[in-house]
Design an enzyme around this catalytic site. Structure first.
Site, short mmCIF file in Angstrom:
data_model
loop_
_atom_site.label_atom_id
_atom_site.label_comp_id
_atom_site.label_asym_id
_atom_site.label_seq_id
_atom_site.Cartn_x
_atom_site.Cartn_y
_atom_site.Cartn_z
N CYS A 26 0.86 -1.17 0.00
CA CYS A 26 0.00 0.00 0.00
C CYS A 26 0.90 1.23 0.00
O CYS A 26 2.01 1.19 -0.52
CB CYS A 26 -0.96 -0.02 1.19
SG CYS A 26 -0.14 -0.05 2.78
N HIS A 581 -2.78 10.46 3.87
CA HIS A 581 -3.35 9.12 3.65
C HIS A 581 -4.83 9.15 4.01
O HIS A 581 -5.20 9.27 5.18
CB HIS A 581 -2.60 8.11 4.53
CG HIS A 581 -2.85 6.67 4.19
ND1 HIS A 581 -4.06 6.06 4.40
CD2 HIS A 581 -2.05 5.74 3.65
CE1 HIS A 581 -3.99 4.80 4.03
NE2 HIS A 581 -2.78 4.56 3.56
#
Length: 660
Positions: A26, A581
Site C-alpha cells: 500500500c 493518507h
C-alpha cells in the site's frame, strides 16, 4: 542496488520465499501473508536500515517502509521471483500449520468475504420489502415491488454464479470456469426440469433419497435438484473443476491451452456435477440443515443462551463463518433459518457495555474509541467494541457475553427465525419478518435486543467500573514507542531521547502548512493504525473530513501518487516531506470512491485540489476516511505543532501545522 540488498534482507527476514503466500503493498508498507509468522525474524526486521517497523494485524505481516515502498516492492518481486503480482501458490490443501477445522473456516471465509457486503445489501432490500408488504405500504403486484425485489432476490437466485467466481479464486481455477459452472446450475431449462411433470423413472423408492428422474445424460439418470440459491453444490463443483483443470494443464500442449483447458474442464466438471456432485451435495446440505434444526428444536431457549453467550468468542476465532454455511443450507432447504438469529442480541449487549464504559471513563482516548464503537455496534459491527474497548479490559467482555446469553435465550423462547440473509444490528429485524407479517417472533427479537442493551449497560455500571481505566493506568509510563500528545502536538518523549544519542541533524527552515481538508482535528495518536499513531512514519496531525476534497497544504512537487488514489506524497518548496493518507486500509477499495487530480512530478500550489473522494461510498464499504497528515522528515525540524492552541475544527486552506 540499495533496494536489491534491502529486498533480499526482507525476504530472509520473513522466513524466505517458501514462507510467503503472497505480498502486496500500500502507501507505506509491504503486506505479506505468511504460512508461518513465527518463522519471521521480527526484531531483526524492525532494526533493519530501510524498515521503519513491523505490524502484525488482520492476518497480515506488514513491513513498514515509508515513501519508497513502491520501489522496494518492485525490486522485491524481481529479487524474490514472485509471479502474478506478488502472489505465490496458496498451498491451501498442504498447509500443515492448519487443522481440518481451521482449513474449513479459512475456506468458507475466503469464499464469502468478497461478496459479503452485497450479500447483506441484497438481504436488507428483501427484508425491507417484506416489512413494507406486512404494513401494507406496498403491494406485491406493483411495479415498484417487482423491480426492487429483483435487486434483492436476483443476487440470491443466481448465487451459484457469484460463488463460482469467489470459489474459483480460492481454488485457483479460471474464474470464468467457476462462473460457467454456476450458470449451468441456474440455466432456465435446467431449473424447469426440476419441476417437470414428465417422469421417466423413480430412483431410491421408499427411502429418504427417493428421486423422480426427468432427464438422462448419455443414458445415465440425472437426479435433478434445485440449485438456485444453493451453496454447497457449487463450492464442491468448483473444487472438482480445480482438479480437472490441473490435469488438463499438464496434458494439453501450450499452444492450445487457452481454449482447450477450459473446454476439457467444463466438459467433465459440469456433467459430473449434475450426475454426482450436485445430488450428493444437496443431500448433504439437507442433512446438515436437519441436524441443526433438530438440535435447536430440543430446546430453543438453551440453544439461544449458548449461541448468544459464545457468539463473540466465535467471532474472535473466526468460527462464526461455519454458521453462515448452516444458515445458507437452512434457507435453501427449509426456507428459513432458526440458528443464526440467536446471535443477534450479542452486538446490542456489546453496545450496552460500551455505553457504560463511555459514561464511566475519565480517559479522553478511551472515550474517543468507545463513542464510534457504540454507534457501529447498533448496526451490528462489533469488532471496534470487542478489540478496542471490552476485550482488552476482560471483565466488560465477560459481562457482555452474559447479557448476550440472556438476549439469545429470549430470541430462542420467542421462536424467531430468519427468512433471508440481511443486514446486521437493527437492520436484521426486517429479515425476521415472514410472509405472514410481523408476529410475536419479531417482537421477541426486538425485546431481546432491548434487554441485551439495557442488561449490558447495567452490568457494566454495577460490576465493571474498576476495569474501565485500569488498563490505561498500567500503560501510564511512556516509552520510546509511545509519543506524548498534548494540545494536538506530537513530540518525542524524554524517555525515548535520553537513552539514544542522535546524530547531528541539518534542520530545515521553519515553515507552515495549511489544512488539506475541512473537518475535525484529532491527535495522530488517536488514528486507528499503529504505524501512524505510534509516530513511526513521523509527526503530524489527523483530520476527520467533512468534505471530500484533499488540497495541497503548501507549494510543492508531487513526489508520489498511489494508483488507487487514497494517498499522496508531496515535497514542499521549503523542504518538508508530507504524506497524506485518506482512511485506513482504503487501498483495498482499489480506487473506488477516489479521483486523482494530479500526477507524480507535477508542481502544485497551496490550496490546489489534489484528490476528490466520496465519503459516503467509502464509509458504506466499511472504511473510515480519517486522514493522517504526516511530516515524514520530522527529524529535520525541532518541533511539529498545531498552528493554533486547542484547534478542534478547521477549514481547508486555514493554518494547521507549524514546522519549526
Amino acid at each position: 542496488m540499495a533496494y536489491e540488498d534491502l529486498s533480499k534482507k526482507i525476504i530472509a527476514g520473513v522466513g524466505g520465499k517458501d514462507n510467503v503466500k503472497s505480498v502486496v503493498h500500500c502507501t507505506t508498507r509491504l503486506r505479506f501473508k505468511l504460512k508461518d509468522e513465527s518463522v519471521a525474524k521480527t526484531d531483526e526486521l524492525k532494526d533493519m536500515d530501510g524498515v521503519i517497523t513491523v505490524v502484525q494485524s488482520g492476518g497480515q505481516y506488514q513491513v513498514v517502509i515509508g515513501n519508497d515502498v513502491a520501489d522496494v516492492y518492485d525490486t522485491l518481486i524481481k529479487v524474490g521471483g514472485f509471479s502474478d503480482g506478488g502472489s505465490v501458490p496458496d498451498d491451501y490443501g498442504e498447509d500443515e500449520n492448519m487443522n481440518i477445522f481451521g482449513r474449513f473456516i479459512d475456506l468458507i471465509s475466503g469464499i464469502f468475504t468478497p461478496m459479503l457486503g452485497v450479500l447483506c445489501a441484497a438481504g436488507m432490500i428483501k427484508g425491507l420489502l417484506a416489512m413494507f408488504v406486512a404494513f401494507k405500504w406496498l403491494a406485491t403486484t406493483s411495479g415498484t415491488y417487482q423491480i426492487l425485489y429483483s435487486i434483492g432476490d436476483g443476487f440470491f437466485y443466481f448465487l451459484p454464479i457469484v460463488l463460482g467466481l469467489t470459489a474459483a479464486k480460492k481454488f485457483h481455477v479460471d474464474q470464468f470456469i467457476g462462473m460457467a459452472i454456476g450458470m449451468a446450475l441456474c440455466y432456465p431449462s435446467i431449473v424447469a426440469l426440476n419441476s417437470s411433470k414428465t417422469v421417466l423413472t423413480t430412483l431410491f423408492s421408499g427411502t429418504l433419497f427417493e428421486s423422480q428422474i426427468h432427464a438422462t445424460f448419455l443414458g445415465i439418470p440425472v437426479v435433478m435438484m434445485s440449485y438456485t440459491s444453493s451453496v454447497i453444490p457449487i463450492i464442491l463443483a468448483v473444487w472438482f473443476a480445480s482438479k480437472v483443470q490441473a490435469v488438463a494443464k499438464r496434458i494439453v500442449p501450450t499452444v492450445v491451452k487457452t481454449f482447450l483447458v477450459p473446454f476439457i474442464t467444463l466438459l467433465i466438471a459440469v456433467p459430473v456435477t449434475f450426475l454426482i456432485i450436485g445430488p450428493v451435495a444437496s443431500w448433504l446440505s439437507d442433512g446438515i440443515s436437519s441436524i441443526c434444526v433438530a438440535i435447536y428444536n430440543f430446546s430453543p431457549m438453551l440453544a439461544g443462551v449458548v449461541m448468544g453467550g459464545f457468539w463473540q468468542v466465535f467471532v474472535i476465532f473466526g468460527v462464526h463463518w461455519g454458521f453462515v454455511t448452516v444458515m445458507m443450507a437452512n434457507l435453501a432447504s427449509q426456507g428459513y433459518d432458526p440458528i443464526l438469529g440467536l446471535s443477534l442480541a450479542a452486538s446490542f449487549a456489546q453496545t450496552g457495555v460500551v455505553l457504560g464504559i463511555l459514561l464511566q471513563t475519565k480517559n479522553e482516548k478511551t472515550r474517543g474509541i468507545a463513542l464510534p464503537a457504540f454507534i457501529s455496534g447498533i448496526f451490528g459491527v462489533t469488532e471496534p467494541a470487542i478489540y478496542g474497548v471490552t476485550l482488552p479490559r476482560r471483565r466488560p467482555f465477560v459481562l457482555s457475553c452474559i447479557a448476550a446469553a440472556i438476549g439469545g435465550g429470549i430470541i430462542g423462547l420467542a421462536g424467531t427465525k430468519m427468512y433471508m440473509m440481511g443486514g446486521m444490528g437493527i437492520f436484521s429485524i426486517p429479515a425476521a419478518i415472514s410472509k405472514a407479517g410481523v408476529d410475536s417472533s419479531v417482537y421477541g427479537l426486538i425485546i431481546a435486543m432491548a434487554v441485551a442493551t439495557v442488561l449490558g449497560f447495567a452490568l457494566q455500571m454495577l460490576f465493571g467500573r474498576k476495569s474501565v481505566d485500569s488498563a490505561d493506568d498500567k500503560k501510564a509510563p511512556a516509552t520510546s514507542a509511545e509519543p506524548v500528545v498534548a494540545s494536538g502536538v506530537v513530540e518525542a518523549t524524554a524517555t525515548g531521547t535520553a537513552t539514544k544519542v542522535e546524530p547531528s541533524v541539518d534542520y530545515n527552515p521553519a515553515t507552515n502548512l495549511s489544512s488539506p481538508e475541512t473537518g475535525h482535528v484529532i491527535p495522530l495518536s488517536e488514528v486507528n493504525d499503529e504505524v501512524f499513531s505510534s509516530g513511526a512514519m513521523g509527526k503530524g496531525i489527523a483530520i476527520e473530513p467533512t468534505d471530500g476534497v484533499l488540497y495541497a497544504p503548501a507549494d510543492a512537487e508531487v513526489a508520489m501518487v498511489f494508483p488507487t488514489g487514497h494517498a499522496i506524497g508531496l515535497n514542499t518548496t521549503d523542504g518538508a516531506e508530507i504524506l497524506m493518507h485518506i482512511g485506513m486500509d482504503t487501498v483495498e477499495l482499489d480506487g473506488k470512491g477516489f479521483e486523482t487530480l494530479v500526477e507524480k512530478g507535477a508542481s502544485v500550489k497551496a490550496g490546489q485540489p489534489l484528490i476528490k473522494f466520496d465519503i459516503k461510498a467509502i464509509e458504506a464499504a466499511g472504511y473510515t476516511v480519517t486522514t493522517p497528515i504526516v511530516v515524514t522528515n520530522s527529524k529535520n525540524y525541532h518541533e511539529v505543532k498545531v498552528a493554533l492552541p486547542d484547534l478542534k475544527d478547521v477549514n481547508a486552506t486555514e493554518p494547521l501545522l507549524q514546522l519549526n
